[in-house]
Design a protein around this motif. Sequence first.
Motif, mmCIF file in Angstrom:
data_model
loop_
_atom_site.group_PDB
_atom_site.id
_atom_site.type_symbol
_atom_site.label_atom_id
_atom_site.label_comp_id
_atom_site.label_asym_id
_atom_site.label_seq_id
_atom_site.Cartn_x
_atom_site.Cartn_y
_atom_site.Cartn_z
ATOM 1 N N SER A 152 17.317 7.538 5.597
ATOM 2 C CA SER A 152 17.249 6.149 5.139
ATOM 3 C C SER A 152 17.176 6.043 3.615
ATOM 4 C CB SER A 152 16.028 5.460 5.758
ATOM 5 O OG SER A 152 14.849 6.142 5.376
ATOM 6 N N GLN A 153 16.878 7.155 2.951
ATOM 7 C CA GLN A 153 16.827 7.149 1.486
ATOM 8 C C GLN A 153 18.187 7.456 0.865
ATOM 9 O OE1 GLN A 153 12.976 9.804 1.861
ATOM 10 N NE2 GLN A 153 13.622 9.626 -0.259
ATOM 11 N N ILE A 154 19.140 7.778 1.705
ATOM 12 C CA ILE A 154 20.436 8.235 1.192
ATOM 13 C C ILE A 154 21.487 7.134 1.343
ATOM 14 C CG2 ILE A 154 22.261 9.965 1.432
ATOM 15 C CD1 ILE A 154 20.108 11.833 2.675
ATOM 16 N N THR A 155 22.241 6.932 0.282
ATOM 17 C CA THR A 155 23.327 5.943 0.281
ATOM 18 C C THR A 155 24.628 6.613 -0.125
ATOM 19 O OG1 THR A 155 21.832 4.131 -0.316
ATOM 20 C CG2 THR A 155 24.175 3.814 -0.791
ATOM 21 N N ILE A 156 25.646 6.441 0.688
ATOM 22 C CA ILE A 156 27.000 6.843 0.272
ATOM 23 C C ILE A 156 27.633 5.609 -0.352
ATOM 24 C CG2 ILE A 156 29.291 7.546 1.081
ATOM 25 C CD1 ILE A 156 27.888 9.015 3.398
ATOM 26 N N TRP A 157 28.156 5.751 -1.544
ATOM 27 C CA TRP A 157 28.687 4.553 -2.206
ATOM 28 C C TRP A 157 29.913 4.850 -3.041
ATOM 29 C CZ3 TRP A 157 28.663 3.930 -7.631
ATOM 30 C CH2 TRP A 157 27.982 4.937 -8.340
ATOM 31 N N ASP A 158 30.655 3.823 -3.262
ATOM 32 C CA ASP A 158 31.778 3.849 -4.196
ATOM 33 C C ASP A 158 32.088 2.413 -4.570
ATOM 34 O OD1 ASP A 158 33.744 5.000 -5.811
ATOM 35 O OD2 ASP A 158 35.277 4.772 -4.288
ATOM 36 N N ARG A 159 33.155 2.267 -5.300
ATOM 37 C CA ARG A 159 33.493 0.946 -5.794
ATOM 38 C C ARG A 159 33.938 0.020 -4.659
ATOM 39 N NH1 ARG A 159 37.943 0.865 -10.362
ATOM 40 N NH2 ARG A 159 38.696 -1.218 -9.859
ATOM 41 N N ARG A 160 34.785 0.515 -3.795
ATOM 42 C CA ARG A 160 35.381 -0.360 -2.783
ATOM 43 C C ARG A 160 34.909 0.012 -1.390
ATOM 44 N NH1 ARG A 160 40.985 0.104 -6.042
ATOM 45 N NH2 ARG A 160 40.445 -1.457 -7.592
ATOM 46 N N GLU A 161 34.185 -0.909 -0.806
ATOM 47 C CA GLU A 161 33.602 -0.635 0.498
ATOM 48 C C GLU A 161 34.692 -0.392 1.552
ATOM 49 O OE1 GLU A 161 29.709 -2.485 1.172
ATOM 50 O OE2 GLU A 161 30.711 -3.424 2.875
ATOM 51 N N PHE A 162 35.786 -1.144 1.448
ATOM 52 C CA PHE A 162 36.859 -1.003 2.446
ATOM 53 C C PHE A 162 37.549 0.351 2.330
ATOM 54 C CE2 PHE A 162 39.427 -2.544 -1.082
ATOM 55 C CZ PHE A 162 38.611 -3.509 -1.661
ATOM 56 N N GLU A 163 37.565 0.944 1.156
ATOM 57 C CA GLU A 163 38.132 2.292 1.029
ATOM 58 C C GLU A 163 37.197 3.332 1.646
ATOM 59 O OE1 GLU A 163 39.007 2.720 -3.131
ATOM 60 O OE2 GLU A 163 40.911 1.658 -2.948
ATOM 61 N N LEU A 164 35.915 3.085 1.521
ATOM 62 C CA LEU A 164 34.954 3.967 2.202
ATOM 63 C C LEU A 164 35.211 3.945 3.710
ATOM 64 C CD1 LEU A 164 31.732 3.005 0.218
ATOM 65 C CD2 LEU A 164 32.736 5.284 0.292
ATOM 66 N N THR A 165 35.393 2.738 4.212
ATOM 67 C CA THR A 165 35.640 2.595 5.657
ATOM 68 C C THR A 165 36.926 3.312 6.057
ATOM 69 O OG1 THR A 165 34.543 0.453 5.622
ATOM 70 C CG2 THR A 165 35.949 0.917 7.526
ATOM 71 N N ASP A 166 37.994 3.062 5.295
ATOM 72 C CA ASP A 166 39.283 3.680 5.619
ATOM 73 C C ASP A 166 39.198 5.199 5.628
ATOM 74 O OD1 ASP A 166 40.441 1.235 5.849
ATOM 75 O OD2 ASP A 166 41.485 1.277 3.923
ATOM 76 N N ALA A 167 38.380 5.736 4.751
ATOM 77 C CA ALA A 167 38.272 7.192 4.647
ATOM 78 C C ALA A 167 37.268 7.771 5.641
ATOM 79 C CB ALA A 167 37.889 7.584 3.220
ATOM 80 N N GLY A 168 36.662 6.918 6.439
ATOM 81 C CA GLY A 168 35.760 7.420 7.484
ATOM 82 C C GLY A 168 34.296 7.463 7.108
ATOM 83 N N PHE A 169 33.955 6.871 5.976
ATOM 84 C CA PHE A 169 32.531 6.785 5.612
ATOM 85 C C PHE A 169 31.964 5.522 6.269
ATOM 86 C CE2 PHE A 169 34.361 9.388 2.217
ATOM 87 C CZ PHE A 169 33.526 10.491 2.305
ATOM 88 N N THR A 170 31.655 5.655 7.528
ATOM 89 C CA THR A 170 31.219 4.512 8.336
ATOM 90 C C THR A 170 29.853 4.795 8.944
ATOM 91 O OG1 THR A 170 32.250 5.455 10.302
ATOM 92 C CG2 THR A 170 33.621 3.992 8.966
#
Lengths: 390, 271
Positions: A152-170
Amino acid sequence: MNSVNRRNFLRLAGAGAAAAAVSPVLKAAAPPLAGDRQQSDKPETNIKDALKVPRSAKSLPGLYPGAVVIARDSRAVQENVINEQIAYDMVARSMLALTGAGKLKKAWRKFVSPGDRIGLKVNPVAGKSLTTSHEVVKAVIKQLEESGIKRSQITIWDRREFELTDAGFTAENYPGINIVGTEKMDKNGLYYDSDGLLYGEKMIDKEWYYWADVEGQYDEYTMPYMINGGKYSYFTRIVTKDLDKIINIPILKNAGNTVTLALKNLAYGVISNTGRLHAQLWSETCAEVCAFAPVRDKVVLNIVDGLKGCFNGGPGANPQFFCNYNVIIAGSDPVAVDRIGYDIVLRKRIEEGLQKEGTPRALEFMLQAERLQLGVADIEKINLKELNIG
Amino acid sequence: MKRKTVLTAMLFIAASVTLPGQGADSFPSINEGELSSGAITGVRQYSDESLYGYIDGGAELYMEYGFDTLSVTDIDIANGAIKLEIYKMSDAAAAFGIFSVLRFKCIAGVEFTKYLCRSDYQIQFCKGPYYVSVVNSNATVDEKSISEEIALTVASKIDAPDITFDNFFSGGVADDAMQSAKLVRGRLGLFSGAYGLYETLEECSGYSALIINLNGTILISILFDSMESLNLFADKEKLDLSLMAGGEKQITASGNTAIMTGEFDMLLQMK
């Protein structure tokens, strides 16, 4: 029209007559380094304001200035599939070698503590075929957990949330981990809320900005990707407010004749209104944005995912230029990490016949970052540890 | 109405996808009914600077050549996925330019259009103002076969003659020389496909340069778009344009042989 047209010239050239007239080689002088504004006409930025914020012991280049570890394992990628256990081992061995710790937990705890809110900055911009790999990200998460960090302390992040989703960071693939981007769309695919406000606008922190004397002007279709136009690029709240520590996990890619690794992944990942900065201020942006306190004082570690990568056509995904580098590069110093990564990409480009040698211009952003005390760009001063695992 | 499409509004599943302007000046596309297997899961379109929204900094290369519109079609197939990208560039030379710097180690296959390159994971071609890329995810026989089908279908929908290069080399260029030719319009093109010419052209702007290898001799035909651009190059290379206008051949500061071939046009033979 001239008396000698192209057809005639071709005939001459074919006969070697023109070649015989070629004068001795005049070696072109090394170009001046961009970013040295006394010698260039580069647009002004507010970097001086950023530098007024006092550095601290936590500031980049962090715990190990000038130190870089490369872990190599030729078995890491087999038939285009990354071996998860080998990826884990490569990250673990890199951490031990970088820190000199005897145990993995001790190595990680030099950088993070159980109370920290930790962000993993990945790079999914080129899509799932050329993203920071899940094997490396999962290795980092697993090792953080083994070091006492809760999911719960860990966040995967980048600029574009939809690109995270597309790349499988879900959420499905990373249960219990926060996943967030600055630029967002809702479930209906809309970038604007019911009040007509960009979702992304709620994610920026206007107290922190990179000002540059270049105007960003975007049409309505581009704006959701930029959040704002004008001369200000605002930092994301993810960095300024929501995280305490950042672990930067770029993928090993070229960007033109240079690389997009630790510094670029951070710089272009943390601010809005980036479109205006590519053409005139690419090197400056890569270096200067990382000198702002929210980045400079929160990034603790850079782990370059060099298992798969590309040597040309980057930063976009062009499969004909994909390759398996089979390396992990780690260090707290993003400049030194980039400098070592650059050599790896350059060697590959030379091997593939794309260029014969490096060029000083490719190092510009690293040299600028070094001047901003973010790390070591001089290859002779980098303490490189190489691990040949398999 | 602007010929632009809201990106997210086009995310849909459909049996048939029609892009704006389909008709006489149609944007080529693929319909699900034209696929032997697979399903179209999404179509997105990007115009002008919204290309940053798709490939961020990668957009710069396309913009350097002259970018108009990109259509991206995602296709799911059994155990894999295919991505079709159709870039409409500003002109046929721009499309060829992108193709020329992005093709790499092409493997043989059916030549359904003139400028075509295959690798295990990708089929690329340019035709008219379009640069087309079909990328598969696993390089399986099935994926490659469906990719071929898609590429062939899209190519058949582009009603444009093959590009000619008479404006660069009067009388044109032999096909075999064009197989390795590069067309660049700026620094990013040089970085991507013609790095050896970087020092020669790095400071230039406002030009199109076609680079060919003719029996081991590198020739560059440069078409500047203005006297200002030509003067910039001439100043850097210490060329006397008044003498060259009379037909004199000169040696550039970089050691290459140069000759004027038109009001703003120059031909270089590399040392």
